[in-house]
Motif scaffolding. Structure first.
Motif, PDB file in Angstrom:
ATOM      1  N   PRO A 136      -8.921 -37.119  20.722  1.00  0.00           N
ATOM      2  CA  PRO A 136      -8.133 -35.905  20.510  1.00  0.00           C
ATOM      3  C   PRO A 136      -7.440 -35.954  19.156  1.00  0.00           C
ATOM      4  CG  PRO A 136      -7.063 -37.322  22.106  1.00  0.00           C
ATOM      5  CD  PRO A 136      -8.367 -37.956  21.799  1.00  0.00           C
ATOM      6  N   CYS A 137      -7.342 -34.824  18.518  1.00  0.00           N
ATOM      7  CA  CYS A 137      -6.572 -34.764  17.286  1.00  0.00           C
ATOM      8  C   CYS A 137      -5.087 -34.775  17.658  1.00  0.00           C
ATOM      9  CB  CYS A 137      -6.927 -33.528  16.469  1.00  0.00           C
ATOM     10  SG  CYS A 137      -6.794 -31.964  17.347  1.00  0.00           S
ATOM     11  N   SER A 138      -4.262 -35.048  16.673  1.00  0.00           N
ATOM     12  CA  SER A 138      -2.830 -35.193  16.912  1.00  0.00           C
ATOM     13  C   SER A 138      -2.084 -33.907  16.578  1.00  0.00           C
ATOM     14  CB  SER A 138      -2.276 -36.339  16.056  1.00  0.00           C
ATOM     15  OG  SER A 138      -0.862 -36.378  16.129  1.00  0.00           O
ATOM     16  N   MET A 139      -1.087 -33.603  17.373  1.00  0.00           N
ATOM     17  CA  MET A 139      -0.210 -32.482  17.067  1.00  0.00           C
ATOM     18  C   MET A 139       0.986 -32.927  16.233  1.00  0.00           C
ATOM     19  SD  MET A 139      -1.588 -29.713  17.989  1.00  0.00           S
ATOM     20  CE  MET A 139      -0.230 -28.524  17.975  1.00  0.00           C
ATOM     21  N   ASP A 140       1.026 -34.197  15.848  1.00  0.00           N
ATOM     22  CA  ASP A 140       2.009 -34.649  14.882  1.00  0.00           C
ATOM     23  C   ASP A 140       1.542 -34.282  13.481  1.00  0.00           C
ATOM     24  OD1 ASP A 140       2.496 -37.686  16.774  1.00  0.00           O
ATOM     25  OD2 ASP A 140       3.670 -35.828  16.804  1.00  0.00           O
ATOM     26  N   ASP A 141       2.459 -34.274  12.579  1.00  0.00           N
ATOM     27  CA  ASP A 141       2.137 -33.985  11.178  1.00  0.00           C
ATOM     28  C   ASP A 141       2.168 -35.303  10.407  1.00  0.00           C
ATOM     29  OD1 ASP A 141       3.711 -32.000   8.509  1.00  0.00           O
ATOM     30  OD2 ASP A 141       1.735 -32.944   8.676  1.00  0.00           O
ATOM     31  N   ASP A 145       1.874 -32.427   5.656  1.00  0.00           N
ATOM     32  CA  ASP A 145       1.445 -31.222   4.927  1.00  0.00           C
ATOM     33  C   ASP A 145       2.038 -29.959   5.538  1.00  0.00           C
ATOM     34  OD1 ASP A 145      -1.940 -30.704   6.343  1.00  0.00           O
ATOM     35  OD2 ASP A 145       0.024 -31.056   7.277  1.00  0.00           O
ATOM     36  N   GLY A 146       2.951 -30.153   6.494  1.00  0.00           N
ATOM     37  CA  GLY A 146       3.581 -29.010   7.131  1.00  0.00           C
ATOM     38  C   GLY A 146       2.801 -28.442   8.297  1.00  0.00           C
ATOM     39  N   LEU A 147       1.693 -29.076   8.623  1.00  0.00           N
ATOM     40  CA  LEU A 147       0.846 -28.615   9.712  1.00  0.00           C
ATOM     41  C   LEU A 147       0.644 -29.732  10.728  1.00  0.00           C
ATOM     42  CD1 LEU A 147      -2.015 -26.878   7.683  1.00  0.00           C
ATOM     43  CD2 LEU A 147      -0.346 -25.713   9.136  1.00  0.00           C
ATOM     44  N   PRO A 148       0.623 -29.404  12.020  1.00  0.00           N
ATOM     45  CA  PRO A 148       0.130 -30.399  12.972  1.00  0.00           C
ATOM     46  C   PRO A 148      -1.276 -30.827  12.537  1.00  0.00           C
ATOM     47  CG  PRO A 148       1.043 -28.488  14.118  1.00  0.00           C
ATOM     48  CD  PRO A 148       0.972 -28.127  12.671  1.00  0.00           C
TER      49      PRO A 148
ATOM     50  N   MET B   1       0.223 -20.651   2.958  1.00  0.00           N
ATOM     51  CA  MET B   1      -0.059 -20.586   4.383  1.00  0.00           C
ATOM     52  C   MET B   1       1.217 -20.754   5.203  1.00  0.00           C
ATOM     53  SD  MET B   1      -2.903 -22.704   6.472  1.00  0.00           S
ATOM     54  CE  MET B   1      -3.960 -22.572   5.080  1.00  0.00           C
ATOM     55  N   GLY B   2       2.263 -21.274   4.611  1.00  0.00           N
ATOM     56  CA  GLY B   2       3.505 -21.389   5.376  1.00  0.00           C
ATOM     57  C   GLY B   2       3.601 -22.703   6.098  1.00  0.00           C
ATOM     58  N   THR B   3       4.667 -22.857   6.819  1.00  0.00           N
ATOM     59  CA  THR B   3       4.927 -24.118   7.510  1.00  0.00           C
ATOM     60  C   THR B   3       4.796 -23.919   9.007  1.00  0.00           C
ATOM     61  OG1 THR B   3       6.415 -24.825   5.766  1.00  0.00           O
ATOM     62  CG2 THR B   3       6.615 -25.933   7.894  1.00  0.00           C
ATOM     63  N   TRP B   4       4.034 -24.777   9.640  1.00  0.00           N
ATOM     64  CA  TRP B   4       3.920 -24.763  11.082  1.00  0.00           C
ATOM     65  C   TRP B   4       4.786 -25.904  11.595  1.00  0.00           C
ATOM     66  CZ3 TRP B   4      -0.414 -22.116  13.703  1.00  0.00           C
ATOM     67  CH2 TRP B   4      -1.144 -21.316  12.824  1.00  0.00           C
ATOM     68  N   SER B   5       5.616 -25.653  12.541  1.00  0.00           N
ATOM     69  CA  SER B   5       6.476 -26.707  13.056  1.00  0.00           C
ATOM     70  C   SER B   5       5.909 -27.261  14.342  1.00  0.00           C
ATOM     71  CB  SER B   5       7.879 -26.169  13.286  1.00  0.00           C
ATOM     72  OG  SER B   5       7.847 -25.072  14.173  1.00  0.00           O
ATOM     73  N   LYS B   6       6.003 -28.546  14.480  1.00  0.00           N
ATOM     74  CA  LYS B   6       5.546 -29.164  15.712  1.00  0.00           C
ATOM     75  C   LYS B   6       6.533 -28.818  16.809  1.00  0.00           C
ATOM     76  CE  LYS B   6       4.643 -33.633  17.882  1.00  0.00           C
ATOM     77  NZ  LYS B   6       5.674 -33.470  18.916  1.00  0.00           N
ATOM     78  N   ILE B   7       6.051 -28.374  17.910  1.00  0.00           N
ATOM     79  CA  ILE B   7       6.898 -27.992  19.019  1.00  0.00           C
ATOM     80  C   ILE B   7       6.886 -29.116  20.032  1.00  0.00           C
ATOM     81  CG2 ILE B   7       7.261 -26.331  20.859  1.00  0.00           C
ATOM     82  CD1 ILE B   7       7.674 -25.236  18.069  1.00  0.00           C
ATOM     83  N   THR B   8       8.052 -29.583  20.397  1.00  0.00           N
ATOM     84  CA  THR B   8       8.144 -30.611  21.422  1.00  0.00           C
ATOM     85  C   THR B   8       7.934 -29.967  22.774  1.00  0.00           C
ATOM     86  OG1 THR B   8       9.691 -31.861  20.080  1.00  0.00           O
ATOM     87  CG2 THR B   8       9.612 -32.374  22.434  1.00  0.00           C
ATOM     88  N   LEU B   9       7.041 -30.542  23.555  1.00  0.00           N
ATOM     89  CA  LEU B   9       6.801 -29.980  24.870  1.00  0.00           C
ATOM     90  C   LEU B   9       8.061 -30.028  25.691  1.00  0.00           C
ATOM     91  CD1 LEU B   9       3.310 -31.367  25.846  1.00  0.00           C
ATOM     92  CD2 LEU B   9       3.906 -29.106  25.051  1.00  0.00           C
ATOM     93  N   GLY B  10       8.339 -28.950  26.325  1.00  0.00           N
ATOM     94  CA  GLY B  10       9.528 -28.905  27.159  1.00  0.00           C
ATOM     95  C   GLY B  10       9.370 -27.831  28.194  1.00  0.00           C
ATOM     96  N   ALA B  11      10.474 -27.434  28.776  1.00  0.00           N
ATOM     97  CA  ALA B  11      10.428 -26.460  29.852  1.00  0.00           C
ATOM     98  C   ALA B  11       9.792 -25.157  29.414  1.00  0.00           C
ATOM     99  CB  ALA B  11      11.839 -26.212  30.379  1.00  0.00           C
ATOM    100  N   ALA B  12      10.078 -24.750  28.203  1.00  0.00           N
ATOM    101  CA  ALA B  12       9.526 -23.489  27.722  1.00  0.00           C
ATOM    102  C   ALA B  12       8.021 -23.536  27.672  1.00  0.00           C
ATOM    103  CB  ALA B  12      10.119 -23.157  26.359  1.00  0.00           C
ATOM    104  N   VAL B  13       7.500 -24.656  27.245  1.00  0.00           N
ATOM    105  CA  VAL B  13       6.055 -24.794  27.169  1.00  0.00           C
ATOM    106  C   VAL B  13       5.458 -24.779  28.562  1.00  0.00           C
ATOM    107  CG1 VAL B  13       4.171 -26.335  26.531  1.00  0.00           C
ATOM    108  CG2 VAL B  13       6.123 -26.037  25.004  1.00  0.00           C
TER     109      VAL B  13
END
Lengths: 243, 217
Positions: A136-141, A145-148, B1-13
């Protein structure tokens, strides 16, 4: 496209990904005098270079007298939209679909929602991917680069111009990546392309080992259309006759 | 392209992962929910676009996923405007807005009008179910077998089963069945001269829209 064995178990895996993502799209010349009100309450369509014919336009281009509306495109109200295939289906919550579709292709406001969905996909399926020797690929960055990593990984063939899932998904539009190259998703989309499975493969599986993007084609969804042995015509209009 | 933030899995997810069967049908074909249903004229099914030689081909299916019926025709609605938008310079705005709408004549025959066909001097008009020529290209609208292939039912059932989404998936319901097997759809098909569509660019972004007109008076 390549097919992979042990379909049902891996299908379940990919299905989870899909599910997680999914929850979460005479007026002119010859109009015989039928004039239409230009009535609408909002404007979600834009017209940049379109000439709308008016009722005084000569009838030459509509000899059969079809009665078309005459409003400017900007007077219509958006109902539906689609760009990149299966993004809304996979990654946008049901409660957000109307808003998301209204924004296509400029869906930046939904970036976090998409990442959230994709993270949930991974939570559901990563263990199973590993069991099938699919990293699986990682959802960490990890490369900052600002992307998972899953969205920033290069999915192109070696030597080709790099392309990332993020570039495919936003803006939400179908991409012609190279008009001179052979067509086939993600370079455009042909009728025969199994796009859902390819897209899942791209955003779930680590591509650094050059795992083919089509590695789960046929595992989750049917690999081909039901009619004409999966084939389409090479001649316009390309589609099969109706049942 | 902008910045995508990693979302921590939680109740909302976890909550977001719970989906109804109906909402799974959404996302083009029966999407967005509460606005369109399967078979609605304004319900976009799929968008396809590919290049071959000097041609850009675009297919938009709509009002699809419908059971065949005797003497079935395409779904023609005078009040719907179909848009195909092409951005070939990457600035995020369409360089071509192509619009298609339908109208009927006194003989109860339906025709299509194409506005903004790249390279055309004005509207292109022709009957449906006909390969019409114009501006060096072709335009068509008609009833076809639905080219989609996807296990929509499997997705819906599995979504419900893993609704809590707090761990690995169990009891995934995908079977590989094709929800769209044996069904028909209506489609707009355009063959556009590539030079006119992309103005020499080798890349493009394409999206499709539907919109509804107000009421006649």
């Amino acid at each position: 496209m390549n097919m992979r064995a042990n379909a049902h178990r891996l299908v379940a895996l990919a299905a989870v990904a899909l599910l997680v993502a999914s929850a979460c799209g005479g007026g002119e010349d010859g109009n015989n005098g039928s004039n239409n009100d230009n009535s609408s309450t909002s404007n979600n369509t834009t017209s940049t270079n379109v000439t709308t014919p008016n009722s005084t336009t000569p009838n030459n281009s509509n000899p059969s007298g079809f009665d078309f509306r005459t409003e400017e495109p900007g007077d219509y109200v958006r109902v539906d939209a689609v760009g990149q295939p299966y993004v809304s289906r996979l990654f946008v919550p049901g409660s957000s679909k109307n808003g998301y579709n209204d924004q296509i292709p400029d869906t930046e406001a939904y970036d976090d929602a998409i990442v959230q969905r994709l993270s949930a996909w991974h939570a559901a399926v990563d263990d199973e991917l590993i069991n099938f020797a699919l990293p699986p690929c990682s959802m960490d960055d990890t490369d900052a680069d600002g992307l998972p990593d899953c969205l920033g990984q290069n999915i192109s063939d070696d030597g080709a111009e790099p392309v990332t899932p993020a570039q495919l998904l936003r803006p939400d539009s179908l991409k012609i990546l190279d008009a001179g190259a052979d067509a086939g998703y993600p370079n455009g989309r042909t009728l025969a392309d199994p796009v859902a499975d390819i897209l899942l493969g791209i955003v779930l599986i680590d591509q650094s080992g050059r795992v083919p993007p089509d590695i789960i084609v046929g595992v989750l969804n049917p690999p081909a259309n039901d009619a004409n042995d999966g084939d389409f015509s090479n001649e316009f209009p390309y589609l099969n006759d109706p049942f | 392209m902008g910045t995508w933030s990693k979302i921590t899995l939680g109740a909302a997810v976890i909550a977001a992962m719970s989906v109804s069967v109906d909402s799974v049908r959404a996302a083009d074909h029966d999407d967005p929910p509460a606005r369109v249903e399967f078979g609605d004229a304004a319900d976009i099914g799929e968008l396809y676009a590919w290049t071959s030689g000097d041609t850009l081909s675009v297919v938009v299916t709509f009002a699809g996923g419908v059971e065949p019926a005797p003497n079935q025709t395409g779904t023609w609605n005078r009040d719907v405007l179909y848009g195909i938008h092409i951005d070939h310079d990457g600035d995020g705005t369409a360089d071509h807005d192509i619009y298609v709408r339908f109208g009927e004549n006194p003989e109860a025959q339906w025709g299509m009008q194409v506005l903004g066909f790249p390279g055309a001097d004005g509207p292109l008009v022709g009957p449906v179910q006909t390969a019409n020529e114009g501006a060096g290209g072709l335009f068509w609208a008609g009833l076809h077998e639905d080219p989609s292939f996807f296990d929509l039912n499997g997705l819906a059932v599995t979504l419900n089963r893993i609704g809590d989404g707090d761990g690995p998936a169990e009891d995934i319901a995908f079977t590989g069945a094709d929800y769209f097997a044996g069904l028909n759809t209506t489609a707009i098909v355009l063959d556009i001269p590539l030079d006119a569509a992309l103005s020499g660019s080798s890349t493009a972004s394409i999206w499709a829209t539907t919109a509804a007109a107000g009421d006649d008076t």
